[in-house]
Design a protein around this motif. Structure first.
Motif, mmCIF file in Angstrom:
data_model
loop_
_atom_site.group_PDB
_atom_site.id
_atom_site.type_symbol
_atom_site.label_atom_id
_atom_site.label_comp_id
_atom_site.label_asym_id
_atom_site.label_seq_id
_atom_site.Cartn_x
_atom_site.Cartn_y
_atom_site.Cartn_z
ATOM 1 N N GLN A 108 48.331 115.211 61.668
ATOM 2 C CA GLN A 108 47.176 114.527 62.245
ATOM 3 C C GLN A 108 45.899 114.923 61.499
ATOM 4 O OE1 GLN A 108 47.069 112.145 64.526
ATOM 5 N NE2 GLN A 108 44.818 112.023 64.362
ATOM 6 N N GLU A 109 45.787 116.213 61.201
ATOM 7 C CA GLU A 109 44.631 116.705 60.448
ATOM 8 C C GLU A 109 44.583 116.087 59.055
ATOM 9 O OE1 GLU A 109 43.538 120.882 58.205
ATOM 10 O OE2 GLU A 109 44.651 120.979 60.096
ATOM 11 N N THR B 118 45.963 113.279 58.061
ATOM 12 C CA THR B 118 45.686 111.849 58.173
ATOM 13 C C THR B 118 44.195 111.601 58.316
ATOM 14 O OG1 THR B 118 47.845 111.449 59.176
ATOM 15 C CG2 THR B 118 46.151 109.776 59.527
ATOM 16 N N GLU B 119 43.513 112.446 59.078
ATOM 17 C CA GLU B 119 42.080 112.267 59.308
ATOM 18 C C GLU B 119 41.251 112.649 58.082
ATOM 19 O OE1 GLU B 119 41.282 114.622 62.737
ATOM 20 O OE2 GLU B 119 42.327 113.260 64.127
ATOM 21 N N LYS B 120 41.632 113.728 57.402
ATOM 22 C CA LYS B 120 40.827 114.230 56.283
ATOM 23 C C LYS B 120 41.251 113.650 54.943
ATOM 24 C CE LYS B 120 39.619 118.651 58.424
ATOM 25 N NZ LYS B 120 39.668 120.131 58.296
#
Length: 416
Positions: free
Chosen positions: A32-33, A35-37
């Motif tokens: 998730q991290e 994917t966001e960054k």
């Protein structure tokens, strides 16, 4: 249980420890991290202000048995040496490098790579090698609409925090824009016809003082991958260079380019006896070689240096971006590149000025890329030429050349 090597990346090491401790849920927030960054994963190094840890990632399914990194700082050869590592039995593949903070480059990834050397040409792009699906930053090489089998090519971008600024490549709303026209010019000397793009600056007038002239090879690439018209607009508006006309001849196709650009005498004749007279007839451009630049990248940089040698009465400035001075020989003329350098040694100093640059990560293009550019620089300086020389932390890459083209123009014809 066999001890697992601790990954160089602190974030991956933390994740590995969680998985070893049977915390399978640790993967979900990690992905998730990411994917966001976006990727690559970039981490500081304690007590090191000049480097970062850069980790390339791939999210693999059960059918993935290897992933190979291409480009970047590892080059395009020896795929067996540049494989990512699978983290335990998870779906995470990774490889970490310690890289200098001023790096700018592009890269591709190859899942289930055959571990064979790449083919020549672009056949491996988009099939074997793919842009990083976790990295939203892409550099697109747009297809040539006149080549039926051509297609867009997307590569992934890596820029570290201290990569040189590229302030001149973006259109600005308060900057007047020049005009680009396309022509077709037949050559009796080369027995072919090519597109020629002409940029004229804002406020172009056929009755004022003649304009400086910049001729740059690979015309389509120097409108798209390197936005030359925008760069000229911005530099002229800022008063960095005088208003100038740019002539951008097409290279047509790869076979033609490979024949014409590497030290090809008939190509010099085409420039001096056909293209330049045509440009002078149709556009208000200078005949002063001190205000005339010939330039290009890769084979285009090699061609620029050769044209300068053969036609310094026309072109008084040479702008070479990663010139392919490792080149061996022209199959028709049997002129070796070493002989070209020796011609510079043997000839009287010509009325030429040079801007030469090369990337410190130019691997897999030719083993002599950096050393051959340094060699030519040293020869020219010993002969008494004015040489502006630069080395950037990047590869054989338009993403670097698009920023440094402005440096070359300012160095050669910049206004005091």
């Amino acid at each position: 249980m066999e001890a697992k090597k601790t990954p160089d990346s602190p974030r991956i090491a933390l994740l590995q420890q969680a998985l070893i401790s049977n915390d399978a849920a640790a993967l979900a927030p990690f992905w998730q991290e990411i994917t966001e960054k976006g990727t690559p994963l970039i981490e500081p190094i304690e007590n090191d202000d000049t480097h970062h840890l850069v980790t390339f990632l791939w999210r693999g399914k059960e059918d993935i048995h290897n992933v190979v990194l291409f480009g970047g700082t590892v080059g395009w050869g020896h795929p067996e040496k540049n494989q990512l590592t699978r983290l335990l039995d998870s779906d995470l593949w990774y490889r970490t490098y310690r890289l200098r903070n001023d790096l700018r480059t592009t890269y591709l990834l190859s899942p289930n790579d055959p571990l064979t050397e790449l083919n020549n040409g672009a056949g491996d792009y988009g099939t074997r090698m793919l842009s990083d699906p976790l990295n939203p930053r892409q550099f697109i090489y747009s297809k040539d609409e006149e080549l039926p089998d051509d297609r867009d090519i997307a590569v992934s971008i890596l820029e570290l925090p201290n990569a040189p600024a590229q302030p001149w490549i973006t259109p600005q709303p308060d900057v007047a824009r020049g005009h680009v026209e396309i022509h077709r010019l037949h050559s009796d000397i080369l027995n072919n016809e090519r597109r020629v793009w002409i940029y004229t600056p804002p406020g172009y007038s056929p009755i004022d003082e003649p304009y400086s002239l910049f001729l740059v090879f690979d015309g389509l690439s120097y409108q798209d991958a390197v936005p030359t018209p925008t760069i000229l607009d911005n530099l002229i508006n800022a008063g960095k260079i005088p208003p100038m006309v740019a002539v951008l001849p097409d290279s047509m196709d790869q076979d033609t380019r490979n024949r014409e650009l590497p030290c090809h005498e008939p190509f010099v004749e085409f420039l001096t006896r056909e293209l330049m007279p045509w440009a002078h007839k149709h556009y208000h451009v200078t005949s002063n070689p001190k205000q005339t630049i010939v330039g290009g990248s890769s084979y285009g940089g090699l061609a620029a240096a050769f044209v300068g040698l053969r036609a310094s009465e026309v072109f008084g400035n040479v702008l070479s971006q990663s010139g392919s001075f490792w080149w061996d020989r022209d199959p028709e003329l049997d002129i070796s590149q070493q002989q070209l350098i020796q011609h510079y040694v043997a000839s009287p100093r010509l009325p030429l000025r040079f801007y030469l640059e090369v990337g410190l990560q130019e691997k897999g293009v030719a083993v002599e890329m950096i050393s051959s550019n340094r060699h030519l620089r040293d020869v020219l300086i010993l002969k008494g030429y004015e040489v502006h020389y630069s080395e950037f932390n990047g590869g054989h890459d338009y993403i670097c050349w698009r920023g440094s083209l402005a440096d070359g123009l300012i160095a050669l014809v910049g206004k005091n």
